[in-house]
Design a protein around this motif. Structure first.
Motif, mmCIF file in Angstrom:
data_model
loop_
_atom_site.group_PDB
_atom_site.id
_atom_site.type_symbol
_atom_site.label_atom_id
_atom_site.label_comp_id
_atom_site.label_asym_id
_atom_site.label_seq_id
_atom_site.Cartn_x
_atom_site.Cartn_y
_atom_site.Cartn_z
ATOM 1 N N SER A 2 0.838 -1.203 0.000
ATOM 2 C CA SER A 2 0.000 0.000 0.000
ATOM 3 C C SER A 2 0.868 1.246 0.000
ATOM 4 O O SER A 2 2.076 1.191 0.186
ATOM 5 C CB SER A 2 -0.900 0.004 1.248
ATOM 6 O OG SER A 2 -0.108 0.029 2.420
ATOM 7 N N PRO A 6 -1.350 5.943 4.557
ATOM 8 C CA PRO A 6 -2.576 5.174 4.283
ATOM 9 C C PRO A 6 -3.722 6.011 3.743
ATOM 10 O O PRO A 6 -4.548 5.502 2.977
ATOM 11 C CB PRO A 6 -2.911 4.551 5.643
ATOM 12 C CG PRO A 6 -2.125 5.327 6.655
ATOM 13 C CD PRO A 6 -0.902 5.804 5.958
ATOM 14 N N TRP A 7 -3.786 7.291 4.112
ATOM 15 C CA TRP A 7 -4.900 8.111 3.625
ATOM 16 C C TRP A 7 -4.748 8.477 2.145
ATOM 17 O O TRP A 7 -5.654 9.059 1.554
ATOM 18 C CB TRP A 7 -5.020 9.389 4.468
ATOM 19 C CG TRP A 7 -3.768 10.214 4.553
ATOM 20 C CD1 TRP A 7 -3.381 11.201 3.707
ATOM 21 C CD2 TRP A 7 -2.742 10.107 5.548
ATOM 22 N NE1 TRP A 7 -2.173 11.713 4.101
ATOM 23 C CE2 TRP A 7 -1.762 11.079 5.228
ATOM 24 C CE3 TRP A 7 -2.560 9.304 6.670
ATOM 25 C CZ2 TRP A 7 -0.613 11.253 6.008
ATOM 26 C CZ3 TRP A 7 -1.421 9.488 7.442
ATOM 27 C CH2 TRP A 7 -0.464 10.443 7.107
ATOM 28 N N GLU A 9 -3.997 6.085 -0.210
ATOM 29 C CA GLU A 9 -4.193 4.881 -1.022
ATOM 30 C C GLU A 9 -5.324 5.056 -2.031
ATOM 31 O O GLU A 9 -5.178 4.713 -3.208
ATOM 32 C CB GLU A 9 -4.466 3.681 -0.112
ATOM 33 C CG GLU A 9 -4.780 2.391 -0.864
ATOM 34 C CD GLU A 9 -3.630 1.906 -1.722
ATOM 35 O OE1 GLU A 9 -3.887 1.129 -2.656
ATOM 36 O OE2 GLU A 9 -2.466 2.291 -1.472
ATOM 37 N N PRO A 183 -6.200 13.806 6.058
ATOM 38 C CA PRO A 183 -6.505 12.477 6.601
ATOM 39 C C PRO A 183 -7.511 12.551 7.737
ATOM 40 O O PRO A 183 -7.565 13.556 8.460
ATOM 41 C CB PRO A 183 -5.148 11.997 7.127
ATOM 42 C CG PRO A 183 -4.406 13.254 7.436
ATOM 43 C CD PRO A 183 -4.845 14.245 6.402
ATOM 44 N N ALA A 187 -6.974 8.277 11.790
ATOM 45 C CA ALA A 187 -5.926 7.687 10.951
ATOM 46 C C ALA A 187 -4.607 8.427 11.139
ATOM 47 O O ALA A 187 -3.531 7.807 11.205
ATOM 48 C CB ALA A 187 -6.351 7.705 9.488
ATOM 49 N N TRP A 191 -1.137 6.851 12.743
ATOM 50 C CA TRP A 191 0.106 6.910 11.977
ATOM 51 C C TRP A 191 1.220 7.542 12.802
ATOM 52 O O TRP A 191 2.361 7.061 12.808
ATOM 53 C CB TRP A 191 -0.139 7.691 10.690
ATOM 54 C CG TRP A 191 1.037 7.745 9.767
ATOM 55 C CD1 TRP A 191 1.430 6.788 8.866
ATOM 56 C CD2 TRP A 191 1.980 8.815 9.643
ATOM 57 N NE1 TRP A 191 2.549 7.210 8.193
ATOM 58 C CE2 TRP A 191 2.910 8.437 8.642
ATOM 59 C CE3 TRP A 191 2.116 10.050 10.271
ATOM 60 C CZ2 TRP A 191 3.968 9.258 8.270
ATOM 61 C CZ3 TRP A 191 3.180 10.869 9.900
ATOM 62 C CH2 TRP A 191 4.085 10.476 8.906
ATOM 63 N N GLU A 194 2.403 5.145 15.542
ATOM 64 C CA GLU A 194 3.264 4.096 14.983
ATOM 65 C C GLU A 194 4.695 4.589 14.811
ATOM 66 O O GLU A 194 5.631 3.790 14.820
ATOM 67 C CB GLU A 194 2.716 3.630 13.633
ATOM 68 C CG GLU A 194 1.426 2.823 13.728
ATOM 69 C CD GLU A 194 0.840 2.544 12.359
ATOM 70 O OE1 GLU A 194 1.461 2.971 11.351
ATOM 71 O OE2 GLU A 194 -0.230 1.913 12.285
#
Length: 340
Positions: A2, A6-7, A9, A183, A187, A191, A194
């Protein structure tokens, strides 16, 4: 594999379906324009086989060449000042004692155009990424117009911008456009967590909801506690709180503080700082005047100011918003702005 953010994708898959020869994607600073452009270029050059193969696959030779910044069919145009922060080596042609440019020069655009007309090396495509396109001055942008309108076969042009209206209309009209979204808050917080950012909610607010900007703040040593304590330290005239900050960061932060103080004074809610961190008592007219002065100064942040003296003056100016907290001796210093 991905997208790294992630926002992005969903916009990535949308861009791959569009198959535009020239794509202008835009969104607020700090949501990942460069990361999106690089990942899209990687997907366009990916050699994964099969109609339904997910791209970029992250495993093929092309993806490996992109990850090592060595793909012969990919070219990146960006100002020298952005190369090191984004992990790209300095141009060999730049003199060691020269200040990195914030512009994309016309010679670089012409070299990229010549490159675009050369044969494809790996048989898939050639991708030119211009980040940000607003770093092209008028002559540089005009040099690109014919290539945008009639690109060589298999050439894809990708342009980034925070505000596409700052580009020439002739540039905008030759590109398909794609908006990159902010985003979702959850989310963005996940992120940041993480990546080891402590108390990410405070820094995400400090960055106006832009996760990459929040990560940059954390990387500069600004944690949640320091950010929350900053308004009170400025109220007391404590210049050590910001003494080592680059001038653009300092001005941006003071403008954020001014915004929040004005919002609270008008009965609204703050956006960048925790509500309980904001000192009360600053008068709205004084805040409005301070906002005007900061805005004018921010337009000239590349001027060769004496950084330490200017920081002291700006902090003293902030402290003067709360007369009770001002030291008894000494008048309020004023910032010398252009045009006065």
């Amino acid at each position: 594999m991905s997208a790294p953010l992630p926002w992005l994708e969903a916009p990535l898959q949308q861009a791959l379906r569009q198959r535009a020869h020239a794509l202008l994607f835009h969104g607020p600073a700090g949501v990942g324009q460069y990361e999106f452009g690089f990942e899209l270029a990687k997907a366009l050059l990916c050699e994964a086989g099969g109609e339904g193969a997910h791209r970029p696959c992250g495993r093929c030779p092309s993806c490996h060449l992109m990850d090592t910044h060595g793909h012969p069919d990919f070219k990146l145009l960006m100002p020298e000042a952005l190369r090191e922060p984004l992990g790209w080596p300095e141009e060999e042609s730049r003199k060691k004692d020269a200040k990195p440019s914030k512009w994309i020069r016309i010679e670089e655009v012409r070299q990229a155009i010549d490159w675009s007309h050369q044969s494809v090396s790996r048989g898939v495509a050639k991708v030119l990424l211009i980040h940000p396109a607003t770093a092209m001055q008028e002559a540089s942008a005009n040099a690109l117009l014919k290539t945008l309108e009639e690109p060589a076969p298999q050439v894809r042009l990708l342009l980034t911008a925070t505000d596409p209206e700052l580009l020439l209309p002739t540039i905008r009209s030759r590109c398909q456009r794609l908006a990159l979204p902010m985003p979702p808050r959850e989310a963005a917080l996940a992120w940041l967590q993480e990546r080891g950012v402590a108390q990410p909610a405070v820094l995400l607010d400090a960055a106006g909801g832009r996760p990459l900007e929040a990560q940059a703040l954390a990387g500069e040593g600004v944690d949640a506690a320091a950010w929350a304590a900053l308004p009170q330290r400025l109220r007391l005239g404590d210049v050590t709180a910001v003494a080592q900050w680059p001038l653009p960061r300092l001005l941006e932060t003071l403008l954020k503080l001014c915004h929040d103080l004005m919002a609270v004074a008008a009965g609204g809610a703050p956006r960048y700082f925790p509500a309980d961190a904001l000192p009360s008592g600053a008068a709205l007219p004084a805040l409005a005047q301070w906002s005007r002065e900061l805005t004018q100064l921010s337009r000239h942040d590349e001027h060769p100011w004496n950084a330490s003296l200017l920081a002291e003056s700006l902090v003293a100016q902030a402290a003067a918003l709360w007369p009770a907290a001002r030291p008894a001796a000494g008048a309020r210093p004023r910032v010398t702005t252009l045009g006065r």
